[in-house]
Motif scaffolding. Structure first.
Motif, PDB file in Angstrom:
ATOM      1  N   TRP A  35      -8.110   2.004  11.990  1.00  0.00           N
ATOM      2  CA  TRP A  35      -9.320   2.724  11.622  1.00  0.00           C
ATOM      3  C   TRP A  35      -8.962   4.036  10.928  1.00  0.00           C
ATOM      4  N   PHE A  36      -9.714   4.332   9.905  1.00  0.00           N
ATOM      5  CA  PHE A  36      -9.657   5.607   9.212  1.00  0.00           C
ATOM      6  C   PHE A  36     -11.065   6.200   9.235  1.00  0.00           C
ATOM      7  N   ARG A  37     -11.170   7.465   8.904  1.00  0.00           N
ATOM      8  CA  ARG A  37     -12.484   8.072   8.794  1.00  0.00           C
ATOM      9  C   ARG A  37     -12.496   9.090   7.671  1.00  0.00           C
ATOM     10  N   GLN A  38     -13.690   9.312   7.159  1.00  0.00           N
ATOM     11  CA  GLN A  38     -13.850  10.287   6.085  1.00  0.00           C
ATOM     12  C   GLN A  38     -15.109  11.082   6.332  1.00  0.00           C
ATOM     13  N   ALA A  39     -14.913  12.369   6.566  1.00  0.00           N
ATOM     14  CA  ALA A  39     -16.035  13.279   6.753  1.00  0.00           C
ATOM     15  C   ALA A  39     -16.487  13.792   5.382  1.00  0.00           C
ATOM     16  N   PRO A  40     -17.720  14.242   5.271  1.00  0.00           N
ATOM     17  CA  PRO A  40     -18.222  14.750   3.989  1.00  0.00           C
ATOM     18  C   PRO A  40     -17.334  15.849   3.431  1.00  0.00           C
ATOM     19  N   GLY A  41     -16.930  15.694   2.182  1.00  0.00           N
ATOM     20  CA  GLY A  41     -16.124  16.707   1.524  1.00  0.00           C
ATOM     21  C   GLY A  41     -14.663  16.732   1.927  1.00  0.00           C
ATOM     22  N   LYS A  42     -14.246  15.743   2.718  1.00  0.00           N
ATOM     23  CA  LYS A  42     -12.853  15.721   3.179  1.00  0.00           C
ATOM     24  C   LYS A  42     -12.162  14.443   2.754  1.00  0.00           C
ATOM     25  N   GLU A  43     -10.840  14.457   2.855  1.00  0.00           N
ATOM     26  CA  GLU A  43     -10.043  13.281   2.551  1.00  0.00           C
ATOM     27  C   GLU A  43     -10.174  12.254   3.675  1.00  0.00           C
ATOM     28  N   ARG A  44      -9.937  10.998   3.307  1.00  0.00           N
ATOM     29  CA  ARG A  44      -9.905   9.961   4.334  1.00  0.00           C
ATOM     30  C   ARG A  44      -8.676  10.189   5.206  1.00  0.00           C
ATOM     31  N   GLU A  45      -8.865  10.084   6.521  1.00  0.00           N
ATOM     32  CA  GLU A  45      -7.764  10.359   7.426  1.00  0.00           C
ATOM     33  C   GLU A  45      -7.567   9.227   8.422  1.00  0.00           C
ATOM     34  N   VAL A  92     -17.710   8.794   8.256  1.00  0.00           N
ATOM     35  CA  VAL A  92     -17.814   7.352   8.036  1.00  0.00           C
ATOM     36  C   VAL A  92     -16.482   6.749   8.460  1.00  0.00           C
ATOM     37  N   TYR A  93     -16.556   5.764   9.322  1.00  0.00           N
ATOM     38  CA  TYR A  93     -15.355   5.131   9.858  1.00  0.00           C
ATOM     39  C   TYR A  93     -15.125   3.797   9.148  1.00  0.00           C
ATOM     40  N   TYR A  94     -13.884   3.588   8.734  1.00  0.00           N
ATOM     41  CA  TYR A  94     -13.500   2.381   8.017  1.00  0.00           C
ATOM     42  C   TYR A  94     -12.415   1.648   8.792  1.00  0.00           C
ATOM     43  N   GLU A  99      -1.014  -5.654   5.222  1.00  0.00           N
ATOM     44  CA  GLU A  99      -0.303  -6.931   5.187  1.00  0.00           C
ATOM     45  C   GLU A  99       1.208  -6.787   5.354  1.00  0.00           C
ATOM     46  N   THR A 100       1.740  -5.621   5.058  1.00  0.00           N
ATOM     47  CA  THR A 100       3.188  -5.460   4.968  1.00  0.00           C
ATOM     48  C   THR A 100       3.800  -5.116   6.323  1.00  0.00           C
ATOM     49  N   TYR A 101       4.808  -5.902   6.711  1.00  0.00           N
ATOM     50  CA  TYR A 101       5.515  -5.569   7.948  1.00  0.00           C
ATOM     51  C   TYR A 101       6.389  -4.346   7.709  1.00  0.00           C
ATOM     52  N   ARG A 102       6.268  -3.376   8.577  1.00  0.00           N
ATOM     53  CA  ARG A 102       7.046  -2.136   8.463  1.00  0.00           C
ATOM     54  C   ARG A 102       7.896  -2.014   9.715  1.00  0.00           C
ATOM     55  N   GLU A 103       9.171  -2.164   9.516  1.00  0.00           N
ATOM     56  CA  GLU A 103      10.091  -2.199  10.649  1.00  0.00           C
ATOM     57  C   GLU A 103      10.034  -0.914  11.451  1.00  0.00           C
ATOM     58  N   TRP A 104       9.778   0.196  10.788  1.00  0.00           N
ATOM     59  CA  TRP A 104       9.815   1.495  11.466  1.00  0.00           C
ATOM     60  C   TRP A 104       8.541   1.789  12.247  1.00  0.00           C
ATOM     61  N   GLY A 105       7.508   1.002  12.055  1.00  0.00           N
ATOM     62  CA  GLY A 105       6.300   1.242  12.839  1.00  0.00           C
ATOM     63  C   GLY A 105       5.036   0.930  12.076  1.00  0.00           C
ATOM     64  N   ILE A 106       3.999   1.683  12.368  1.00  0.00           N
ATOM     65  CA  ILE A 106       2.690   1.476  11.747  1.00  0.00           C
ATOM     66  C   ILE A 106       2.418   2.591  10.754  1.00  0.00           C
ATOM     67  N   SER A 107       1.958   2.225   9.585  1.00  0.00           N
ATOM     68  CA  SER A 107       1.648   3.235   8.589  1.00  0.00           C
ATOM     69  C   SER A 107       0.355   3.964   8.944  1.00  0.00           C
ATOM     70  N   THR A 108       0.355   5.267   8.705  1.00  0.00           N
ATOM     71  CA  THR A 108      -0.854   6.062   8.875  1.00  0.00           C
ATOM     72  C   THR A 108      -1.409   6.490   7.521  1.00  0.00           C
ATOM     73  N   TYR A 115      -6.679  -4.127   2.827  1.00  0.00           N
ATOM     74  CA  TYR A 115      -8.057  -4.597   2.959  1.00  0.00           C
ATOM     75  C   TYR A 115      -8.866  -3.557   3.722  1.00  0.00           C
ATOM     76  N   TRP A 116     -10.122  -3.413   3.302  1.00  0.00           N
ATOM     77  CA  TRP A 116     -10.983  -2.399   3.903  1.00  0.00           C
ATOM     78  C   TRP A 116     -12.359  -2.970   4.194  1.00  0.00           C
ATOM     79  N   GLY A 117     -12.920  -2.526   5.311  1.00  0.00           N
ATOM     80  CA  GLY A 117     -14.304  -2.825   5.603  1.00  0.00           C
ATOM     81  C   GLY A 117     -15.205  -1.841   4.868  1.00  0.00           C
ATOM     82  N   GLN A 118     -16.484  -2.014   4.997  1.00  0.00           N
ATOM     83  CA  GLN A 118     -17.443  -1.232   4.224  1.00  0.00           C
ATOM     84  C   GLN A 118     -17.739   0.134   4.837  1.00  0.00           C
ATOM     85  N   GLY A 119     -17.320   0.388   6.037  1.00  0.00           N
ATOM     86  CA  GLY A 119     -17.580   1.681   6.664  1.00  0.00           C
ATOM     87  C   GLY A 119     -18.816   1.665   7.530  1.00  0.00           C
ATOM     88  N   THR A 120     -18.745   2.396   8.616  1.00  0.00           N
ATOM     89  CA  THR A 120     -19.894   2.561   9.506  1.00  0.00           C
ATOM     90  C   THR A 120     -19.979   4.036   9.872  1.00  0.00           C
TER      91      THR A 120
END
Length: 126
Positions: A35-45, A92-94, A99-108, A115-120
């Motif tokens: 999950w990521f989120r984007q507040a008004p006027g801010k970058e997606r985090e 807004v939460y996305y 798809e890519t396996y990352r040996e070092w962990g999970i990408s942030t 792939y992305w959902g439409q946001g809620t």
């Protein structure tokens, strides 16, 4: 992979919500979902993510201890349980899938998710 997020809404501070994200497309067999989120006027985090193969989830410091990410046994839906919500959680939460396996962990990084959902929308009032 087709992601559909839902569960957002208006809640008072210190309340709780549970978001869900269902994959209605082909079976996802990639590396991670999150999950990521984007507040008004801010970058997606980054908010939270888990490896599809299992293991410890990752959380942003701002939500660690308040949010929990998990998936269903059928591996078609991920959830984000959000407790003790704060006004600053408003965004807004996305949901997203990597798809890519990352040996070092999970990408942030949002750039690594394919792939992305439409946001809620989540609104937390004081």
């Amino acid at each position: 992979v087709q992601l559909q997020a839902c569960g957002g809404g208006l809640v008072q501070a210190r309340g709780r919500l549970r978001l869900s994200c269902t994959n209605s497309g082909r079976t996802f067999s990639g590396s991670a979902m999150g999950w990521f989120r984007q507040a008004p006027g801010k970058e997606r985090e980054f908010v939270a993510a888990l490896r599809w193969s299992g293991g410890r989830p990752y959380y942003a410091d701002s939500v660690n201890g308040r949010y929990t990410i998990y998936r269903d046994n059928a591996r078609t839906t991920i959830f984000l349980q959000m407790n003790n919500l704060k006004v600053e959680d408003t965004a807004v939460y996305y949901c997203a899938a990597d798809e890519t396996y990352r040996e070092w962990g999970i990408s942030t990084s949002a750039d690594d998710y394919d792939y992305w959902g439409q946001g809620t929308e989540v609104t937390v009032s004081s």
